[in-house]
Design a protein around this motif. Sequence first.
Motif, PDB file in Angstrom:
ATOM      1  N   GLU A  39      -2.266  -4.263   8.613  1.00 34.26           N
ATOM      2  CA  GLU A  39      -3.704  -4.301   8.888  1.00 34.26           C
ATOM      3  C   GLU A  39      -4.346  -2.916   8.874  1.00 34.26           C
ATOM      4  O   GLU A  39      -5.551  -2.789   8.689  1.00 34.26           O
ATOM      5  N   HIS A  40      -3.546  -1.876   9.083  1.00 36.60           N
ATOM      6  CA  HIS A  40      -4.097  -0.522   9.125  1.00 36.60           C
ATOM      7  C   HIS A  40      -4.094   0.153   7.753  1.00 36.60           C
ATOM      8  O   HIS A  40      -4.953   0.989   7.464  1.00 36.60           O
ATOM      9  N   TYR A  41      -3.149  -0.234   6.925  1.00 40.05           N
ATOM     10  CA  TYR A  41      -3.041   0.404   5.606  1.00 40.05           C
ATOM     11  C   TYR A  41      -2.276  -0.501   4.658  1.00 40.05           C
ATOM     12  O   TYR A  41      -1.288  -1.138   5.039  1.00 40.05           O
ATOM     13  N   HIS A  42      -2.726  -0.562   3.396  1.00 39.49           N
ATOM     14  CA  HIS A  42      -1.933  -1.217   2.358  1.00 39.49           C
ATOM     15  C   HIS A  42      -2.165  -0.494   1.039  1.00 39.49           C
ATOM     16  O   HIS A  42      -3.270  -0.052   0.735  1.00 39.49           O
ATOM     17  N   THR A  43      -1.106  -0.380   0.290  1.00 38.20           N
ATOM     18  CA  THR A  43      -1.152   0.367  -0.956  1.00 38.20           C
ATOM     19  C   THR A  43      -1.799  -0.452  -2.062  1.00 38.20           C
ATOM     20  O   THR A  43      -1.784  -1.685  -2.043  1.00 38.20           O
ATOM     21  N   LYS A  44      -2.392   0.256  -3.026  1.00 37.65           N
ATOM     22  CA  LYS A  44      -2.922  -0.360  -4.239  1.00 37.65           C
ATOM     23  C   LYS A  44      -2.421   0.431  -5.430  1.00 37.65           C
ATOM     24  O   LYS A  44      -2.337   1.664  -5.363  1.00 37.65           O
ATOM     25  N   GLY A  45      -2.102  -0.272  -6.510  1.00 40.04           N
ATOM     26  CA  GLY A  45      -1.592   0.416  -7.682  1.00 40.04           C
ATOM     27  C   GLY A  45      -0.282   1.112  -7.374  1.00 40.04           C
ATOM     28  O   GLY A  45       0.604   0.565  -6.716  1.00 40.04           O
ATOM     29  N   LEU A  46      -0.160   2.341  -7.836  1.00 34.16           N
ATOM     30  CA  LEU A  46       1.050   3.136  -7.590  1.00 34.16           C
ATOM     31  C   LEU A  46       0.839   4.190  -6.522  1.00 34.16           C
ATOM     32  O   LEU A  46       1.769   4.933  -6.191  1.00 34.16           O
ATOM     33  N   SER A  47      -0.364   4.268  -5.986  1.00 31.65           N
ATOM     34  CA  SER A  47      -0.658   5.316  -5.005  1.00 31.65           C
ATOM     35  C   SER A  47      -0.118   4.947  -3.629  1.00 31.65           C
ATOM     36  O   SER A  47      -0.201   3.798  -3.201  1.00 31.65           O
ATOM     37  N   ILE A  48       0.433   5.936  -2.954  1.00 33.07           N
ATOM     38  CA  ILE A  48       0.970   5.754  -1.607  1.00 33.07           C
ATOM     39  C   ILE A  48       0.492   6.909  -0.744  1.00 33.07           C
ATOM     40  O   ILE A  48       0.668   8.078  -1.104  1.00 33.07           O
ATOM     41  N   ASP A  49      -0.109   6.595   0.387  1.00 34.43           N
ATOM     42  CA  ASP A  49      -0.542   7.607   1.340  1.00 34.43           C
ATOM     43  C   ASP A  49       0.640   7.908   2.268  1.00 34.43           C
ATOM     44  O   ASP A  49       0.950   7.136   3.175  1.00 34.43           O
ATOM     45  N   LEU A  50       1.314   9.025   2.027  1.00 38.48           N
ATOM     46  CA  LEU A  50       2.517   9.360   2.799  1.00 38.48           C
ATOM     47  C   LEU A  50       2.219   9.563   4.278  1.00 38.48           C
ATOM     48  O   LEU A  50       3.083   9.317   5.134  1.00 38.48           O
ATOM     49  N   THR A  51       1.005  10.014   4.588  1.00 43.46           N
ATOM     50  CA  THR A  51       0.634  10.174   5.997  1.00 43.46           C
ATOM     51  C   THR A  51       0.685   8.832   6.720  1.00 43.46           C
ATOM     52  O   THR A  51       1.199   8.723   7.843  1.00 43.46           O
ATOM     53  N   GLN A  52       0.172   7.784   6.054  1.00 46.80           N
ATOM     54  CA  GLN A  52       0.205   6.441   6.631  1.00 46.80           C
ATOM     55  C   GLN A  52       1.638   5.911   6.712  1.00 46.80           C
ATOM     56  O   GLN A  52       2.027   5.286   7.701  1.00 46.80           O
ATOM     57  N   VAL A  53       2.420   6.168   5.669  1.00 46.10           N
ATOM     58  CA  VAL A  53       3.784   5.651   5.618  1.00 46.10           C
ATOM     59  C   VAL A  53       4.647   6.216   6.739  1.00 46.10           C
ATOM     60  O   VAL A  53       5.468   5.507   7.334  1.00 46.10           O
ATOM     61  N   PHE A  54       4.453   7.481   7.072  1.00 50.28           N
ATOM     62  CA  PHE A  54       5.308   8.122   8.078  1.00 50.28           C
ATOM     63  C   PHE A  54       4.678   8.150   9.465  1.00 50.28           C
ATOM     64  O   PHE A  54       5.162   8.848  10.355  1.00 50.28           O
ATOM     65  N   THR A  55       3.609   7.386   9.665  1.00 49.41           N
ATOM     66  CA  THR A  55       2.972   7.299  10.980  1.00 49.41           C
ATOM     67  C   THR A  55       3.096   5.882  11.519  1.00 49.41           C
ATOM     68  O   THR A  55       2.455   4.959  11.010  1.00 49.41           O
ATOM     69  N   LEU A  56       3.927   5.678  12.529  1.00 56.04           N
ATOM     70  CA  LEU A  56       4.098   4.357  13.125  1.00 56.04           C
ATOM     71  C   LEU A  56       2.927   4.035  14.041  1.00 56.04           C
ATOM     72  O   LEU A  56       2.309   4.932  14.633  1.00 56.04           O
ATOM     73  N   GLU A  57       2.625   2.749  14.159  1.00 57.72           N
ATOM     74  CA  GLU A  57       1.522   2.318  15.008  1.00 57.72           C
ATOM     75  C   GLU A  57       1.794   2.602  16.480  1.00 57.72           C
ATOM     76  O   GLU A  57       0.876   2.882  17.245  1.00 57.72           O
ATOM     77  N   ARG A  58       3.055   2.492  16.862  1.00 58.83           N
ATOM     78  CA  ARG A  58       3.469   2.730  18.254  1.00 58.83           C
ATOM     79  C   ARG A  58       4.723   3.585  18.246  1.00 58.83           C
ATOM     80  O   ARG A  58       5.461   3.612  17.249  1.00 58.83           O
ATOM     81  N   PRO A  59       4.996   4.275  19.342  1.00 58.46           N
ATOM     82  CA  PRO A  59       6.261   5.016  19.436  1.00 58.46           C
ATOM     83  C   PRO A  59       7.442   4.063  19.246  1.00 58.46           C
ATOM     84  O   PRO A  59       7.427   2.930  19.747  1.00 58.46           O
ATOM     85  N   LEU A  60       8.450   4.502  18.508  1.00 63.85           N
ATOM     86  CA  LEU A  60       9.598   3.661  18.189  1.00 63.85           C
ATOM     87  C   LEU A  60      10.265   3.113  19.449  1.00 63.85           C
ATOM     88  O   LEU A  60      10.624   1.938  19.513  1.00 63.85           O
ATOM     89  N   TRP A  61      10.412   3.961  20.449  1.00 63.44           N
ATOM     90  CA  TRP A  61      11.107   3.534  21.673  1.00 63.44           C
ATOM     91  C   TRP A  61      10.340   2.419  22.380  1.00 63.44           C
ATOM     92  O   TRP A  61      10.939   1.501  22.948  1.00 63.44           O
TER      93      TRP A  61
END
Length: 434
Positions: A39-61
Amino acid sequence: MSELNPKTKHKEFNGLPGVLSISLGLPILLVFLYQLSNEHYHTKGLSIDLTQVFTLERPLWDMILDSKVWSFYLLWFFGLMILDLSLPGYHKQGVELRDGTKLTYLINGVSISLILIITLLTRFWLTQGELPELQFLYQNILELTIITTIFSALLATFVYIISFQPLRKPNGKGTNERILAIGGNTGNPIYDWFIGRELNPRIGSWDIKLFCELRPGMLLWLLINLSCLHQQWLKLGYITDSMILVNVLQAIYVFDGVLNEDGCLTMMDITTDGFGFMLSFGDLSLVPFSYSLQSRYLAVEPIELGEIFSTVVLLISFTGFYIFKSSNNQKSNFRQGKLSHLNSIQTQRSTKLLCDGWWGLSQHINYFGDWIHALSWSLSTGFITPFTYYYILYFASLLLHRQSRDEIKCKEKYGKSWDEYEKAVPYKIIPYVY
């Protein structure tokens, strides 16, 4: 070590380095797939926003310790276990094991499917279409991905430990020794934990492997798809044709597996593979959270396909499904002696290798149909991004790996008869191509 459980000589996946890479890499892949479609981010085409990919919605723990999500999943898993043990069905014996015995399985997929459908319809009527359970599921897909991965590892550890315990009741040959998987008895704890040390781990008469193969993961995949459809309806006020297509086509596949579970008793997963992290994670986590990728993407990127393209997708789907079902039914009928007129090759093991009908086209014609059917799921998402076509690439690699493993096993099992069979049926999966 007795002859019943010979030491494993050949290691899959290049041994320990390979299984460690898979054990760590596949869970990371599932998180990566989620990060590309939510719901916060989805890719289109071949583009990928690495900032979004490496940012989790909540802390992993926080996600690992989420008590509500743990309660949801444990209720789901053990609720299905209770239904699996208590609902009516019929009993069927599996293939003969190395000690000469056969395990008995309770086949009750029809009963479980009816309970699930009735429960969903009842909740839909009581809540007037706004199902809080499906909303909770959709809102916690990432948390459930992480928790099912942890649960899979814990379950793999549990069955690995009990594989060293003697059976309480002697088997048919007067020994209480468990039957171990041919591929999972290396003596290396990590490798055997991953591959699966015991062939058919059970608690009493409850078969853990068959249950995980067809219940928690497959049916959770169905629920995730429905949660995406539900989310789209809440957000848009209507449901797109693409979302309907994906839900219907994948529901057919899910219920076909659950309702025809006795067909699994002769599959390699049940007859040959041990139950370790490979199958535990694959069944409980990889299946529901990667196979639902198309519906999850459509929930955040609605697509209308139109009548013509929808018809094309349906034709591709039903063609693949027909090949898959018809070929499997033909082999099943042949094994039961109903199609004795078909050409076959007699082996030294008093069995026959079918090389006629569907099975004269390729050695694994059912794999070909299965892949075509799966292709229709990705086509239902259109061509906005290649991301939603991940599954058919993964599935192709899975089928190729299964085919190569099966070929090795059959060469050892049938010897010269297999050489004769390969001359009669030279194509492995795709007729006239491969």
